[in-house]
Scaffold this motif. Sequence first.
Motif, PDB file in Angstrom:
ATOM      1  N   TYR A 188       0.689  -1.414   0.183  1.00  0.00           N
ATOM      2  CA  TYR A 188      -0.354   0.041   0.048  1.00  0.00           C
ATOM      3  C   TYR A 188       0.992   0.866   0.315  1.00  0.00           C
ATOM      4  O   TYR A 188       0.515   2.498  -1.029  1.00  0.00           O
ATOM      5  N   ALA A 189       2.055   1.321   0.583  1.00  0.00           N
ATOM      6  CA  ALA A 189       3.115   1.886   1.110  1.00  0.00           C
ATOM      7  C   ALA A 189       3.401   2.008  -0.369  1.00  0.00           C
ATOM      8  O   ALA A 189       3.773   4.110  -1.029  1.00  0.00           O
ATOM      9  N   LYS A 190       4.403   1.824  -1.607  1.00  0.00           N
ATOM     10  CA  LYS A 190       4.880   2.007  -2.034  1.00  0.00           C
ATOM     11  C   LYS A 190       3.427   2.254  -3.768  1.00  0.00           C
ATOM     12  O   LYS A 190       3.769   2.435  -4.790  1.00  0.00           O
ATOM     13  N   CYS A 191       2.550   2.055  -3.376  1.00  0.00           N
ATOM     14  CA  CYS A 191       0.728   2.572  -4.141  1.00  0.00           C
ATOM     15  C   CYS A 191       0.649   3.476  -3.570  1.00  0.00           C
ATOM     16  O   CYS A 191      -0.410   4.051  -4.887  1.00  0.00           O
ATOM     17  N   GLY A 192       1.337   4.607  -2.934  1.00  0.00           N
ATOM     18  CA  GLY A 192       1.045   5.861  -2.680  1.00  0.00           C
ATOM     19  C   GLY A 192      -0.387   5.501  -1.930  1.00  0.00           C
ATOM     20  O   GLY A 192      -0.702   6.642  -1.543  1.00  0.00           O
ATOM     21  N   SER A 193      -0.716   4.683  -1.295  1.00  0.00           N
ATOM     22  CA  SER A 193      -1.464   4.599  -0.124  1.00  0.00           C
ATOM     23  C   SER A 193      -1.191   4.775   1.444  1.00  0.00           C
ATOM     24  O   SER A 193      -1.526   3.878   2.070  1.00  0.00           O
ATOM     25  N   LEU A 194      -0.634   5.728   1.577  1.00  0.00           N
ATOM     26  CA  LEU A 194      -0.373   5.091   3.258  1.00  0.00           C
ATOM     27  C   LEU A 194      -1.094   5.470   4.580  1.00  0.00           C
ATOM     28  O   LEU A 194      -1.209   4.972   5.197  1.00  0.00           O
ATOM     29  N   SER A 458      -9.835  12.863 -17.420  1.00  0.00           N
ATOM     30  CA  SER A 458      -9.982  11.942 -17.378  1.00  0.00           C
ATOM     31  C   SER A 458     -10.485  10.944 -15.530  1.00  0.00           C
ATOM     32  O   SER A 458     -11.265  10.714 -15.564  1.00  0.00           O
ATOM     33  N   LEU A 459      -9.670  11.845 -14.573  1.00  0.00           N
ATOM     34  CA  LEU A 459     -10.038  11.544 -13.121  1.00  0.00           C
ATOM     35  C   LEU A 459     -11.272  12.119 -12.723  1.00  0.00           C
ATOM     36  O   LEU A 459     -11.346  13.173 -13.377  1.00  0.00           O
ATOM     37  N   PRO A 460     -12.245  11.599 -12.049  1.00  0.00           N
ATOM     38  CA  PRO A 460     -13.022  12.677 -11.582  1.00  0.00           C
ATOM     39  C   PRO A 460     -12.453  13.441 -10.554  1.00  0.00           C
ATOM     40  O   PRO A 460     -11.819  13.633 -10.203  1.00  0.00           O
ATOM     41  N   ALA A 461     -13.419  14.948 -10.550  1.00  0.00           N
ATOM     42  CA  ALA A 461     -12.639  16.399  -9.967  1.00  0.00           C
ATOM     43  C   ALA A 461     -13.104  14.926  -8.276  1.00  0.00           C
ATOM     44  O   ALA A 461     -14.149  14.403  -7.675  1.00  0.00           O
ATOM     45  N   GLY A 462     -11.862  15.868  -7.424  1.00  0.00           N
ATOM     46  CA  GLY A 462     -11.775  16.095  -6.378  1.00  0.00           C
ATOM     47  C   GLY A 462     -10.626  13.986  -5.884  1.00  0.00           C
ATOM     48  O   GLY A 462     -10.360  14.021  -4.713  1.00  0.00           O
ATOM     49  N   ALA A 463     -11.185  13.581  -7.271  1.00  0.00           N
ATOM     50  CA  ALA A 463     -10.323  12.511  -6.820  1.00  0.00           C
ATOM     51  C   ALA A 463      -8.453  12.516  -6.613  1.00  0.00           C
ATOM     52  O   ALA A 463      -7.711  13.795  -7.820  1.00  0.00           O
ATOM     53  N   PRO A 464      -7.516  12.032  -5.821  1.00  0.00           N
ATOM     54  CA  PRO A 464      -5.753  12.146  -6.350  1.00  0.00           C
ATOM     55  C   PRO A 464      -5.293  11.082  -7.396  1.00  0.00           C
ATOM     56  O   PRO A 464      -6.453  10.565  -8.526  1.00  0.00           O
ATOM     57  N   ILE A 465      -5.027  12.136  -8.317  1.00  0.00           N
ATOM     58  CA  ILE A 465      -3.979  11.784  -9.134  1.00  0.00           C
ATOM     59  C   ILE A 465      -2.887  11.649  -9.183  1.00  0.00           C
ATOM     60  O   ILE A 465      -1.892  11.747  -8.112  1.00  0.00           O
ATOM     61  N   ARG A 466      -2.807  10.123  -9.480  1.00  0.00           N
ATOM     62  CA  ARG A 466      -1.392   9.450  -9.368  1.00  0.00           C
ATOM     63  C   ARG A 466      -0.762   9.528  -9.862  1.00  0.00           C
ATOM     64  O   ARG A 466      -0.692   8.489 -11.545  1.00  0.00           O
TER      65      ARG A 466
END
Length: 514
Positions: A188-194, A458-466
């Motif tokens: 999860y950490a390496k995928c950006g979700s701390l 392409s990503l919904p408003a407010g969604a994080p961009i990874r």
Amino acid sequence: MPLRNLVSWNSMIVGFLQNKLYDRAILFFKTLLLESLTAVDEVSFSSALSACANVGNWEFGKQVHGVALKLGVRNLVYVNNSLIDMYSKCGLFDDVVKLFSNIGARDVVTWNIMIMACVYNNNYEDACNNFWMMRREGLIPDEASYSSVLHSCANLAALYQGALIHNQIIKSGFVKNLCVASSLVTMYAKCGSLVDAFQIFEETVDRNVVCWTAIIAACQQHGHANQVVQLFEQMLREGIKPDYITFVSVLSACSHTGRVEEGFFYFNSMTKVHGIYPGYEHYACIVDLLGRAGQLDRAKRFIELMPIKPDASVWGALLSACRNHSNLEMGKEVAQELFELEPDNPGNYVLLCNILTRNGMLREADEVRRKMEAIGVRKEPGCSWIDIKNSTYVFTVHDKSHEKTQEIYEMLEKVKELVKKKGYVAETEFAINMAEAYKEQSLWYHSEKLALALGLLSLPAGAPIRIKKNLRTCGDCHTVMKFASEVFGREIIVRDISRFHHFTNGICSCGDYW
């Protein structure tokens, strides 16, 4: 012993293997063959193959394979598993694939070895595919299966796939397994979700040093140095003894936040308090710590006083510091050390080019590039990728391969206009090998900016961009990401080769110190 039977011989071979006396295990297996070729069984073969795997002796391993074929024991799953493991650890991946494809019966161990072989060879997508193929064959994964596939997801930054495997782990009951829990934290950490990494850590009972090190490393990668120190001190209070890797993360956290004295305190405590002798990684962290703080002369003296001969990682940390602080003389000296240690590493040549260019020595920089061409060393092309609706899109510099290329470039122009209103000024020193008139515009074609534009579209408003990148992100892209996070009200997470950058409200988690 006046009489020795196969059990006696196997006991000796297995005993040597368990005590890491691999050459003696091989010698006893050879002696056993000389005494009686037909006496050996699957235990003898598997032990000999494991010994070959651990010392990288693929030549004798192939001979053992040949004898196994002659005696017919190669059809046993136990022996096949040892053969695949031996070829894998000896780096003969093509032989692994061929053998795995031709064997009949496969148990979970066979699949685990195949998945690990893919991991050893950086074939992370194949490792994930093999995991799902194993599931389709009806086999139940074990601790090793889950840990290996999670490691692959972490390296691919494949958050969606990692979450699917997490669901499988919950259903199977392995979520309480410490090894699997630690792998989940890292994934999860390496995928950006701390946040998810911390949730797994908090839910884990009787945490060991591996679990603690996983969460400490996660915080370090995400630029949360205060949490690294807090967690490390909490771990010590709970009586958990830190290990070699724990200190790498702690020292790295200190180096990325300019905590010079604190870093030296932890470095000195390794031997004095915890009985751990520093290795190259720790010395490199201290050199990096001093280099980032601008204390280049002190960093060089530290290297000269090291009790072990400095390796490429130590000199590389100093060369990066020379680049950051445009120290020409020391940079040229350190680069020569690195050219001798690893002449085929393009990164060292690129760093020297950057130092020369920043100091206005364009002709000398061109000479370094010509030298790279002459010896056949090529810079790894930068690329960035972003996941949109379970699909991954990869961008290179000035990429026009995407079906939405026109909209992407229109969005880039919009971003440029908006961030300039906020005060953005192009950092043209990051536009290497470009004519002065085109430098600013070329910066806008960097791969991570293209990925950002697609994310905004392409990503919904407010969604994080990874966004993930295979190289270190440049200073100009770093500045643009900060402005964009404020202008568009989006959290932008960029994972480059060394760490994560979390951009929110115009501020980066690294504090512009990376």
